[in-house]
Write an enzyme that holds these catalytic residues in place. Structure first.
Site, PDB file in Angstrom:
ATOM      1  N   TYR A 148     -55.919  27.079  16.171  1.00 42.16           N
ATOM      2  CA  TYR A 148     -57.328  26.905  16.547  1.00 42.16           C
ATOM      3  C   TYR A 148     -57.629  25.478  16.988  1.00 42.16           C
ATOM      4  CZ  TYR A 148     -57.275  26.515  11.365  1.00 42.16           C
ATOM      5  OH  TYR A 148     -56.954  26.236  10.063  1.00 42.16           O
ATOM      6  N   LYS A 165     -57.789  19.479  11.763  1.00 39.76           N
ATOM      7  CA  LYS A 165     -56.610  19.727  12.611  1.00 39.76           C
ATOM      8  C   LYS A 165     -56.883  19.269  14.042  1.00 39.76           C
ATOM      9  CE  LYS A 165     -53.839  21.992   9.647  1.00 39.76           C
ATOM     10  NZ  LYS A 165     -52.545  21.470   9.180  1.00 39.76           N
TER      11      LYS A 165
END
Ligand code: COA
Length: 282
Positions: A148, A165
């Site tokens: 993602y 992330k």
């Protein structure tokens, strides 16, 4: 595919190396000739994984350390250097994640995940990178991102992880360029679903959810640890020396399935296809 001495002479520091994918990577690097230094918060899995590594005739040691604590990171690296003289490779694998409705999260929950994933990755990178630069020594860094982040989609229900992330990916691409002049390489892997105790218990915490995830996967299976470990070994080896600032997705096509407008048609039984094709205008 790999020669058994692919990582010979290398010393790899793996954060979160006692369990899950960190452990699997560490064991694979050991088979390929590397020395391992593992960081993690809990001593028991670190000690156990080090024993397993020694069983593969490689050298291994560990330090307990929370990557959110910069002083602890610096101490752990000092311990690693005492053991192995020099560390030349870093795998920023330690992570925290859980599914939650964002409106129910406390600020501390957000900070915990971002602290481990983003700040932890930065702190380990900074502590080792500074040493490598001062010593005029080349280095290799591999970060663990997420699909993602890699495709820029983000994801609901894991918002702290999606934010962290995305930051790790930005760091990978930024530092790959900035530190190339010091011969420090930085790449990332974006894994899809790989079963681990840590991730499964927090992201797919029931058999129903697990089965749903498997059925939604284009290949109807999850990743095998050795598949990710082999990719990591390649990205850290000299074979990939010209790959820098890259993030490699390894998810069996899962994110693409979510991206293609008609991909859900994969679930149609043959009878439904027959009916559709009969009704379709030629
Ligand atoms: N849903 C909502 N909030 C949660 C939560 C959940 N499932 N799990 C933890 N939290 C909250 C806690 O309530 C706490 O917030 P509070 O102080 O406001 O109550 C905050 O997160 C920190 O929790 P704590 O257990 O003190 O933090 P920790 O630093 O020991 O743990 C986590 C960090 C929360 C990321 C924990 O899940 C962890 O250790 N994960 C590591 C392994 C992992 O996640 N692996 C999968 C990677 S894909």
């Amino acid at each position: 595919m790999f020669q058994t001495d692919l990582l010979k002479g290398r010393t790899v520091l793996v954060t979160g190396g006692g369990t899950g994918l960190g452990r699997s990577m560490a064991l694979r690097f050991a088979e390929l000739g590397a020395n391992l230094f593992l960081l993690g918060r809990r001593e028991e899995p670190l000690a156990k994984t080090c024993e397993e590594i020694r069983g593969k005739k490689a050298r291994a040691a560990y330090a307990t350390c929370d990557v959110r604590d910069f002083a602890a990171v610096e101490n752990a690296i000092a311990a690693a250097e005492k053991e192995f003289e020099r560390i030349d490779t870093l795998v920023n694998n330690a992570a925290g994640n859980f599914i939650a409705r964002t409106e129910k999260l406390s600020v501390n929950a957000f900070n915990s995940v971002v602290g481990i994933v983003l700040q932890g990755t930065f702190q380990c990178t900074l502590a080792l990178g500074r040493k490598w630069i001062a010593a005029k020594q080349p280095g290799n860094i591999l970060n663990i991102a997420a699909t993602y982040a890699a495709v820029g989609s983000g994801s609901g229900f894991v918002v702290p992880s999606a934010c962290a992330k995305a930051g790790v990916l930005a760091m990978t691409r930024s530092l790959a360029v900035e530190w190339a002049r010091y011969r420090i390489r930085m790449n990332a892997i974006a894994p899809g679903p790989f079963p681990t105790e840590g991730a499964w218990s927090r992201l797919l915490p029931s058999k129903d959810l697990e089965e749903r995830a498997r059925q939604a996967h284009p290949m109807k299976r999850f990743g095998r640890h050795e598949e990710l470990a082999n990719l990591a070994a390649y990205l850290l080896s000299d074979l990939s020396e010209y790959i820098n600032g890259e993030c490699v997705v390894i998810d069996g096509g899962l994110w693409l399935r979510g991206a293609g407008e008609f991909n859900d048609f994969a679930d149609f039984p043959d009878a439904a296809w027959d009916a559709l094709e009969a009704a379709r205008k030629k």
